[in-house]
Enzyme design. Structure first.
Site, PDB file in Angstrom:
ATOM      1  N   PHE A   1     -26.155-102.138   3.389  1.00  0.00           N
ATOM      2  CA  PHE A   1     -27.300-101.872   3.910  1.00  0.00           C
ATOM      3  C   PHE A   1     -28.088-103.214   3.418  1.00  0.00           C
ATOM      4  O   PHE A   1     -29.218-103.436   3.880  1.00  0.00           O
ATOM      5  CB  PHE A   1     -27.851-100.643   3.440  1.00  0.00           C
ATOM      6  CG  PHE A   1     -28.390-100.681   2.097  1.00  0.00           C
ATOM      7  CD1 PHE A   1     -29.501-101.023   1.532  1.00  0.00           C
ATOM      8  CD2 PHE A   1     -27.421 -99.966   1.045  1.00  0.00           C
ATOM      9  CE1 PHE A   1     -30.063-101.096   0.188  1.00  0.00           C
ATOM     10  CE2 PHE A   1     -27.905-100.129  -0.339  1.00  0.00           C
ATOM     11  CZ  PHE A   1     -28.953-100.379  -0.809  1.00  0.00           C
TER      12      PHE A   1
ATOM     13  N   LYS B   1     -19.282-103.616  12.307  1.00  0.00           N
ATOM     14  CA  LYS B   1     -19.624-101.910  11.877  1.00  0.00           C
ATOM     15  C   LYS B   1     -20.740-102.497  10.721  1.00  0.00           C
ATOM     16  O   LYS B   1     -20.321-102.311   9.574  1.00  0.00           O
ATOM     17  CB  LYS B   1     -18.388-101.336  11.395  1.00  0.00           C
ATOM     18  CG  LYS B   1     -18.613 -99.990  11.724  1.00  0.00           C
ATOM     19  CD  LYS B   1     -19.689 -99.346  10.988  1.00  0.00           C
ATOM     20  CE  LYS B   1     -19.688 -99.204   9.696  1.00  0.00           C
ATOM     21  NZ  LYS B   1     -21.073 -98.521   8.981  1.00  0.00           N
TER      22      LYS B   1
ATOM     23  N   GLU C   1     -25.091 -98.052   8.518  1.00  0.00           N
ATOM     24  CA  GLU C   1     -25.781 -97.202   9.525  1.00  0.00           C
ATOM     25  C   GLU C   1     -27.211 -96.763   8.796  1.00  0.00           C
ATOM     26  O   GLU C   1     -27.939 -96.388   9.550  1.00  0.00           O
ATOM     27  CB  GLU C   1     -24.970 -95.890   9.466  1.00  0.00           C
ATOM     28  CG  GLU C   1     -24.893 -95.122   8.297  1.00  0.00           C
ATOM     29  CD  GLU C   1     -23.508 -95.498   7.639  1.00  0.00           C
ATOM     30  OE1 GLU C   1     -23.462 -96.476   7.367  1.00  0.00           O
ATOM     31  OE2 GLU C   1     -22.884 -94.518   7.171  1.00  0.00           O
ATOM     32  N   ARG C   2     -27.657 -97.294   7.879  1.00  0.00           N
ATOM     33  CA  ARG C   2     -28.881 -97.181   7.308  1.00  0.00           C
ATOM     34  C   ARG C   2     -30.056 -98.210   7.884  1.00  0.00           C
ATOM     35  O   ARG C   2     -31.145 -98.087   7.900  1.00  0.00           O
ATOM     36  CB  ARG C   2     -29.047 -97.235   5.828  1.00  0.00           C
ATOM     37  CG  ARG C   2     -28.337 -95.968   5.375  1.00  0.00           C
ATOM     38  CD  ARG C   2     -28.040 -95.813   3.882  1.00  0.00           C
ATOM     39  NE  ARG C   2     -27.145 -96.545   3.262  1.00  0.00           N
ATOM     40  CZ  ARG C   2     -26.806 -96.465   2.169  1.00  0.00           C
ATOM     41  NH1 ARG C   2     -27.586 -96.097   1.080  1.00  0.00           N
ATOM     42  NH2 ARG C   2     -25.571 -97.104   1.619  1.00  0.00           N
TER      43      ARG C   2
ATOM     44  N   SER D   1     -19.848-101.272  -1.727  1.00  0.00           N
ATOM     45  CA  SER D   1     -19.760-100.856  -3.115  1.00  0.00           C
ATOM     46  C   SER D   1     -18.249-100.669  -3.768  1.00  0.00           C
ATOM     47  O   SER D   1     -17.369-100.621  -2.589  1.00  0.00           O
ATOM     48  CB  SER D   1     -20.429 -99.021  -3.308  1.00  0.00           C
ATOM     49  OG  SER D   1     -19.686 -98.292  -2.398  1.00  0.00           O
TER      50      SER D   1
ATOM     51  N   CYS E   1     -26.538-107.630  -5.089  1.00  0.00           N
ATOM     52  CA  CYS E   1     -25.351-107.718  -5.492  1.00  0.00           C
ATOM     53  C   CYS E   1     -25.366-108.913  -6.583  1.00  0.00           C
ATOM     54  O   CYS E   1     -24.439-108.784  -7.224  1.00  0.00           O
ATOM     55  CB  CYS E   1     -24.095-107.598  -4.793  1.00  0.00           C
ATOM     56  SG  CYS E   1     -23.948-109.261  -3.884  1.00  0.00           S
TER      57      CYS E   1
ATOM     58  N   GLU F   1     -23.560 -99.207 -11.754  1.00  0.00           N
ATOM     59  CA  GLU F   1     -24.530-100.145 -11.057  1.00  0.00           C
ATOM     60  C   GLU F   1     -25.635 -99.340 -10.653  1.00  0.00           C
ATOM     61  O   GLU F   1     -25.410 -98.357  -9.943  1.00  0.00           O
ATOM     62  CB  GLU F   1     -23.656-100.661  -9.772  1.00  0.00           C
ATOM     63  CG  GLU F   1     -24.711-101.557  -8.963  1.00  0.00           C
ATOM     64  CD  GLU F   1     -23.777-102.128  -7.616  1.00  0.00           C
ATOM     65  OE1 GLU F   1     -23.182-101.395  -7.023  1.00  0.00           O
ATOM     66  OE2 GLU F   1     -24.059-102.921  -7.288  1.00  0.00           O
TER      67      GLU F   1
HETATM   68  P1  NAD Z   1     -21.278 -98.588   0.840  1.00  0.00           P
HETATM   69  O1  NAD Z   1     -20.227 -98.833   0.013  1.00  0.00           O
HETATM   70  O2  NAD Z   1     -22.065 -97.150   0.621  1.00  0.00           O
HETATM   71  O3  NAD Z   1     -21.293 -99.002   2.372  1.00  0.00           O
HETATM   72  C1  NAD Z   1     -20.652-100.338   2.909  1.00  0.00           C
HETATM   73  C2  NAD Z   1     -20.095-100.004   4.232  1.00  0.00           C
HETATM   74  O4  NAD Z   1     -18.851 -99.136   4.089  1.00  0.00           O
HETATM   75  C3  NAD Z   1     -21.171 -99.707   5.272  1.00  0.00           C
HETATM   76  O5  NAD Z   1     -20.950-100.023   6.405  1.00  0.00           O
HETATM   77  C4  NAD Z   1     -20.683 -98.016   5.468  1.00  0.00           C
HETATM   78  O6  NAD Z   1     -20.769 -97.283   6.486  1.00  0.00           O
HETATM   79  C5  NAD Z   1     -19.276 -97.994   4.923  1.00  0.00           C
HETATM   80  N1  NAD Z   1     -18.882 -96.869   4.131  1.00  0.00           N
HETATM   81  C6  NAD Z   1     -19.526 -95.971   3.480  1.00  0.00           C
HETATM   82  N2  NAD Z   1     -18.836 -95.140   2.818  1.00  0.00           N
HETATM   83  C7  NAD Z   1     -17.763 -94.954   3.572  1.00  0.00           C
HETATM   84  C8  NAD Z   1     -16.403 -94.244   3.283  1.00  0.00           C
HETATM   85  N3  NAD Z   1     -16.408 -93.092   2.654  1.00  0.00           N
HETATM   86  N4  NAD Z   1     -15.365 -94.604   4.309  1.00  0.00           N
HETATM   87  C9  NAD Z   1     -15.338 -95.495   5.063  1.00  0.00           C
HETATM   88  N5  NAD Z   1     -16.522 -96.589   5.217  1.00  0.00           N
HETATM   89  C10 NAD Z   1     -17.666 -96.102   4.346  1.00  0.00           C
HETATM   90  O7  NAD Z   1     -22.424 -99.742   0.331  1.00  0.00           O
HETATM   91  P2  NAD Z   1     -24.025 -99.676   0.377  1.00  0.00           P
HETATM   92  O8  NAD Z   1     -24.604 -98.732  -0.261  1.00  0.00           O
HETATM   93  O9  NAD Z   1     -24.360 -99.875   2.120  1.00  0.00           O
HETATM   94  O10 NAD Z   1     -24.298-101.395  -0.192  1.00  0.00           O
HETATM   95  C11 NAD Z   1     -24.512-101.307  -1.527  1.00  0.00           C
HETATM   96  C12 NAD Z   1     -23.201-101.665  -2.417  1.00  0.00           C
HETATM   97  O11 NAD Z   1     -22.766-103.017  -1.791  1.00  0.00           O
HETATM   98  C13 NAD Z   1     -23.728-102.009  -3.782  1.00  0.00           C
HETATM   99  O12 NAD Z   1     -22.433-101.746  -4.473  1.00  0.00           O
HETATM  100  C14 NAD Z   1     -23.590-103.653  -3.723  1.00  0.00           C
HETATM  101  O13 NAD Z   1     -23.196-104.243  -4.960  1.00  0.00           O
HETATM  102  C15 NAD Z   1     -22.413-103.878  -2.785  1.00  0.00           C
HETATM  103  N6  NAD Z   1     -22.780-105.348  -2.242  1.00  0.00           N
HETATM  104  C16 NAD Z   1     -21.872-106.369  -2.847  1.00  0.00           C
HETATM  105  C17 NAD Z   1     -21.846-107.519  -2.617  1.00  0.00           C
HETATM  106  C18 NAD Z   1     -20.922-108.491  -2.797  1.00  0.00           C
HETATM  107  O14 NAD Z   1     -20.780-109.650  -2.534  1.00  0.00           O
HETATM  108  N7  NAD Z   1     -20.013-108.148  -3.887  1.00  0.00           N
HETATM  109  C19 NAD Z   1     -22.805-107.955  -1.755  1.00  0.00           C
HETATM  110  C20 NAD Z   1     -23.932-106.907  -0.914  1.00  0.00           C
HETATM  111  C21 NAD Z   1     -23.853-105.671  -1.537  1.00  0.00           C
END
Ligand code: NAD
Length: 500
Positions: free
Chosen positions: A149, A173, A176-177, A226, A281, A385
Site C-alpha cells: 500500500f 495486483k 487493495e487498500r 511485509s 520501507c 517493524e
Molecule cells: P503486505 O505484505 O500486507 O501486502 C503486500 C501485498 O501482499 C498486497 O498486495 C496484499 O494484497 C498481498 N497480501 C497480503 N496478505 C497476503 C496473504 N496472506 N497472502 C497473499 N497475499 C497477501 O504489505 P503492506 O502492508 O501492503 O505494505 C507494507 C509492508 O511492505 C512493510 O512491511 C514495508 O516495509 C514493506 N515494503 C517493503 C519495501 C521494500 O522494498 N523492501 C518497499 C515498500 C514496502
C-alpha cells in the site's frame, strides 16, 4: 459506493466475484468507494489476455516498445499532480510526497526507455575456427507484480516499465487498500499506445495472489510487501517453478557519530523518520547516537522540530505529515508505543495524544510524531517493524557497538552513517551487512539505473529491482553458436569439443 474494478485487455472491468471491500480516505476516516476482490476465474481471464498478447509484444522491436513507454513517461510528467491526488486520497501522504513518489517511479520509465541499448546482447567472433557466438536476453512471457500500500504508483513502476520494455506482458495486483493509482496508470499506458492485454490490473486479496502464484502461465512474480508475506510468496512461487523476487520489511538504523554535523543529522532524521508518516520501507526508525553526549544533544534538537510538525490532510498544502493507512494500523502503531512504555523505554514526544482538529478530518487515522529514548534490543519496538511516525533511540558508546547492533537486526534493507570522518564512512559502507547504505544521506534509495533491494529478511530471491538487476530478472539469456558450411569442416568428433 463506487466500485474500483479491474483493467483487462485495455478495458475497465467490473468485479464479478461478488466480493469487495471498502477503500478509505485515511485523512477523513470515511469510505466512499469499494474495491473488487478478484476470483480465480477473473485472474485466469487476465492471465489469458496477457498470454495472448505476449507473442506479438515480445517480437515488437524494442525501440517501438520504448517509444510507447516514452509517451507514457510524458503523460506522467504532465499529469503527475493528478496521479498524486489519487495517491493521497487513498494513502493519505501529503501532496509533495505523492508527487515525489510519481517522480521516482517515472525515473524507472526513463531507464526502461533505454531498452534498445540494454537488450543489445553480446557477440564473440571466432569462439572456434569459423565459429561465432552471440548471447541475447529474451522475455519470460506473462509476469506478475504484487505490490504494497505504501507506494501505490512507485513500487508498481519499479517493476512493469522494465518488464514491458524487455518484452513481457504484465499482470499487476496492487494493494487493495489504495487500488486506484494502478487503474490510472493502466489508462495512460493504453493512451500511450500499449496494445490490448500487455498490461492488466487485477484487484484483490490473498485469493487473487494465490491464483497468480499457482497459475502455470505466470512465469515470474515480483513482490514487495511485509516479510512474512514475502517469504510465503517466494516459497509458493518457487515451488511452482516460477522465478520470484520478493522484497520484505525493514528496520533501518542511522548511526550518528560524535563528529557528525548534528544539525544536518537532525534535519535528515526528521524527513527520514516522519516523512510519509514513517510508512516507508526506507524510513529511519532507529537513531543510533554514539555516546550519551551525542544522544542528549540530538534529542534536544529533535524535540522542538517534532512538536512543530504540521500534521494534516494532503488537501492542506501546509501539511508535512499525513495520517496512517487504516484505523487498524493506527491502533497497531499506538500499541507499539504502549509496549515500549511498558518495557521501560522513555517516551519523549507522544504521538498517541495527537488530535486532528481540522473540521471534517477529526476521524482521520492520525498519530503524532513520536520519539522514544532508552530503547534496547530486547524490546519489541526494536525487534519489529512499526511502520509509523515513531523514532526510537538506541544509545551506543562506540562505533563498533553501533555496527554490532545493526548486524543483530533480522532486517537489512537500508542504513546510514552520519560522520565527517572518511575512514569511518568507508569502513561503514564496506563492512555493513545491509543492502542500501547512505553516508550523510538518510534514505539512500538508489536511482532507477542502479538497483533497489535489501539483504537478510528484507529480501527473498536473488535479484534486486530495476536497473540492470531488473533487466536480468525479467529476461532469460540465450546463447547461439553458429558455423556456416563455407568454413572449416570437421570429421566426426566424439570427445567434448575444445579449441585444442
Ligand atoms: P503486505 O505484505 O500486507 O501486502 C503486500 C501485498 O501482499 C498486497 O498486495 C496484499 O494484497 C498481498 N497480501 C497480503 N496478505 C497476503 C496473504 N496472506 N497472502 C497473499 N497475499 C497477501 O504489505 P503492506 O502492508 O501492503 O505494505 C507494507 C509492508 O511492505 C512493510 O512491511 C514495508 O516495509 C514493506 N515494503 C517493503 C519495501 C521494500 O522494498 N523492501 C518497499 C515498500 C514496502
Amino acid at each position: 459506493m463506487t466500485q474500483i474494478g479491474h483493467f483487462i485487455s485495455n478495458q475497465q472491468q467490473v468485479g464479478t466475484s461478488g466480493r469487495e471491500q471498502p477503500v478509505f480516505n485515511p485523512a477523513t476516516g470515511q469510505s466512499e468507494n469499494s474495491v473488487a476482490l478478484a476470483s480465480v476465474e477473473e485472474v485466469n481471464t487476465a492471465v489469458a489476455a496477457a498470454k495472448e498478447a505476449w507473442p506479438a509484444w515480445s517480437k515488437t522491436p524494442p525501440l517501438r516498445r520504448a517509444r510507447i513507454l516514452d509517451k507514457f513517461k510524458t503523460i506522467l510528467w504532465e499529469r503527475a499532480d493528478e496521479l498524486a491526488e489519487i495517491i493521497s486520497s487513498e494513502h493519505g501522504k501529503v501532496h509533495d510526497d505523492a508527487v515525489g513518489e510519481v517522480t521516482r517511479g517515472l525515473e524507472v520509465v526513463e531507464f526502461a526507455v533505454g531498452a534498445p541499448t540494454f537488450l543489445k546482447g553480446e557477440f564473440s567472433e571466432n569462439v572456434g575456427s569459423d565459429v561465432d557466438s552471440h548471447s541475447i536476453r529474451q522475455s519470460l512471457g506473462v509476469v506478475a507484480g504484487i505490490t504494497p500500500f505504501n507506494f501505490p504508483a512507485m513500487v508498481p513502476m519499479w517493476m512493469f516499465p522494465v518488464a514491458l520494455a524487455c518484452g513481457n506482458t504484465f499482470i499487476l495486483k496492487p494493494s487493495e487498500r489504495d487500488p486506484s493509482a494502478s487503474l490510472k496508470m493502466a489508462e495512460w499506458l493504453k493512451e500511450a499506445g500499449l496494445p490490448d492485454g500487455v498490461f492488466n490490473v487485477v484487484q484483490g486479496d490473498k485469493e487473487a495472489v494465490d491464483a497468480l502464484l499457482d497459475h502455470q502461465d505466470v512465469k515470474a512474480i515480483s513482490f514487495v510487501g511485509s516479510t512474512p508475506i514475502a517469504q510465503y510468496i517466494h516459497q509458493r512461487g518457487t515451488a511452482n517453478g516460477k522465478r520470484v523476487q520478493a522484497l520484505g520489511g525493514a528496520k533501518n538504523h542511522m548511526v550518528i557519530m560524535p563528529d557528525a554535523d548534528l544539525d544536518m543529522a537532525t534535519n535528515a532524521l526528521m524527513g527520514a523518520a516522519f516523512g510519509s508518516a514513517g510508512e516507508r520501507c526506507m524510513a529511519i526508525s532507529v537513531a543510533v547516537p554514539v555516546t550519551d553526549q551525542v544522544a542528549d544533544a540530538l534529542i534536544e534538537k529533535l524535540v522542538p522540530k517534532i512538536e512543530a510538525l504540521k500534521i494534516g490532510p494532503a488537501t492542506d498544502k501546509a501539511s508535512e505529515m499525513g495520517p496512517l493507512i487504516t484505523k487498524e494500523h493506527m491502533e497497531k502503531v499506538k500499541g507499539y508505543i504502549d509496549s515500549g512504555e511498558q518495557e521501560g523505554a522513555k517516551i519523549i514526544t507522544d504521538g498517541r495524544s495527537f488530535r486532528q482538529e481540522k473540521q471534517g478530518y477529526e476521524n482521520g487515522f492520525y498519530v503524532g510524531g513520536t520519539l522514544i529514548d532508552q530503547v534496547s534490543p530486547e524490546m519489541k519496538i526494536w525487534k519489529e517493524e512499526i511502520f509509523g511516525p515513531v523514532l526510537s533511540i538506541v544509545r551506543r558508546q562506540s562505533y563498533k557497538d553501533a555496527v554490532d547492533l545493526i548486524h543483530s537486526c533480522e532486517y537489512a534493507n537500508g542504513t546510514a552513517v552520519f560522520t565527517r570522518d572518511g575512514d569511518t564512512a568507508r569502513a561503514f559502507s564496506q563492512d555493513i551487512e545491509v543492502g542500501m547504505v547512505g553516508v550523510n544521506v538518510p534514505i539512500p534509495v538508489p536511482m532507477a539505473f542502479h538497483s533497489f533491494g535489501g539483504w537478510k529478511a528484507s529480501i527473498f530471491g536473488d535479484h534486486h529491482m530495476h536497473g540492470m538487476e531488473g533487466v536480468r530478472f525479467f529476461t532469460r539469456i540465450k546463447t547461439t553458436t553458429t558455423r556456416w558450411p563455407s568454413g572449416q569442416r570437421d570429421d566426426p568428433q566424439f570427445s567434448m569439443p575444445t579449441l585444442g
